[in-house]
Motif scaffolding. Structure first.
Motif, mmCIF file in Angstrom:
data_model
loop_
_atom_site.group_PDB
_atom_site.id
_atom_site.type_symbol
_atom_site.label_atom_id
_atom_site.label_comp_id
_atom_site.label_asym_id
_atom_site.label_seq_id
_atom_site.Cartn_x
_atom_site.Cartn_y
_atom_site.Cartn_z
ATOM 1 N N SER A 34 -49.954 33.504 -25.804
ATOM 2 C CA SER A 34 -49.591 32.833 -27.046
ATOM 3 C C SER A 34 -50.792 32.935 -27.976
ATOM 4 N N ASP A 35 -50.760 33.927 -28.825
ATOM 5 C CA ASP A 35 -51.834 34.159 -29.789
ATOM 6 C C ASP A 35 -53.156 34.433 -29.062
ATOM 7 N N VAL A 36 -54.116 33.527 -29.142
ATOM 8 C CA VAL A 36 -55.438 33.767 -28.550
ATOM 9 C C VAL A 36 -55.574 33.214 -27.139
ATOM 10 N N MET A 37 -54.514 32.616 -26.609
ATOM 11 C CA MET A 37 -54.566 32.034 -25.265
ATOM 12 C C MET A 37 -53.618 32.767 -24.330
ATOM 13 N N ALA A 75 -56.912 17.327 -21.052
ATOM 14 C CA ALA A 75 -56.263 16.158 -21.671
ATOM 15 C C ALA A 75 -54.877 16.524 -22.191
ATOM 16 N N ILE A 76 -54.754 17.680 -22.801
ATOM 17 C CA ILE A 76 -53.464 18.134 -23.331
ATOM 18 C C ILE A 76 -52.461 18.312 -22.195
ATOM 19 N N LEU A 77 -52.869 19.006 -21.137
ATOM 20 C CA LEU A 77 -51.961 19.265 -20.020
ATOM 21 C C LEU A 77 -51.619 17.980 -19.276
ATOM 22 N N ALA A 101 -54.937 19.897 -32.195
ATOM 23 C CA ALA A 101 -53.501 20.060 -32.450
ATOM 24 C C ALA A 101 -53.063 21.503 -32.236
ATOM 25 N N GLU A 102 -53.874 22.455 -32.651
ATOM 26 C CA GLU A 102 -53.546 23.869 -32.448
ATOM 27 C C GLU A 102 -53.571 24.237 -30.962
ATOM 28 N N LEU A 103 -54.559 23.712 -30.229
ATOM 29 C CA LEU A 103 -54.599 23.936 -28.781
ATOM 30 C C LEU A 103 -53.353 23.358 -28.119
ATOM 31 N N GLU A 104 -52.962 22.175 -28.556
ATOM 32 C CA GLU A 104 -51.784 21.513 -28.006
ATOM 33 C C GLU A 104 -50.521 22.356 -28.237
ATOM 34 N N THR A 105 -50.383 22.884 -29.453
ATOM 35 C CA THR A 105 -49.233 23.727 -29.797
ATOM 36 C C THR A 105 -49.210 24.987 -28.953
ATOM 37 N N ARG A 106 -50.354 25.627 -28.803
ATOM 38 C CA ARG A 106 -50.432 26.877 -28.038
ATOM 39 C C ARG A 106 -50.206 26.636 -26.536
ATOM 40 N N ALA A 107 -50.739 25.537 -26.022
ATOM 41 C CA ALA A 107 -50.525 25.217 -24.607
ATOM 42 C C ALA A 107 -49.039 24.955 -24.343
ATOM 43 N N ALA A 108 -48.382 24.251 -25.249
ATOM 44 C CA ALA A 108 -46.944 23.990 -25.107
ATOM 45 C C ALA A 108 -46.164 25.304 -25.162
#
Length: 121
Positions: A34-37, A75-77, A101-108
């Motif tokens: 997902s993009d950079v992840m 924390a997000i996971l 917020a961007e990390l959260e979106t990408r992780a989801a």
């Protein structure tokens, strides 16, 4: 106060700790991006709670930056409903520029892509 009153809540996500799990991620893991992840996933209902590891290399930045990313992702996971299994998260150096917020979106997005991949079929 009793000892039970000071007990912390049970961990909903654990760390990948053993060599066999990393070997299994390498051998059986399905990688989604997902993009950079990216994330390698081994869907396994016997691995409960889910186990997570992070591959954040030196190219991402100094140790402070890498550790901050790990803490944020943990924390997000921890706040998400992560299916049982093994997970290895990583990313490109530009990952360090993402907001929480961007990390959260990408992780989801990664978890969603993983559930729709052949890992869960």
């Amino acid at each position: 106060m009793t000892k039970a009153a000071h007990a912390s809540p049970p961990d909903l996500i654990r760390r990948v700790c053993d060599r066999a799990s990393f070997a299994r991620l390498r051998r059986e893991g399905v990688r989604v991006r997902s993009d950079v992840m990216w994330c390698s996933v081994v869907a396994d209902s016997s691995v409960s709670p889910p186990q997570v590891a992070f591959a954040i290399g030196r190219a991402v930045g100094p140790a402070v930056t890498r550790n901050q990313l790990r803490r944020r992702l943990r924390a997000i996971l921890g706040a998400m409903d992560v299916p049982d299994g093994l997970y290895l998260f990583g990313g490109q150096p530009s990952m360090s520029e993402l907001t929480f917020a961007e990390l959260e979106t990408r992780a989801a997005a990664l978890l969603d892509a993983a559930q729709h991949s052949r890992a869960y079929l």
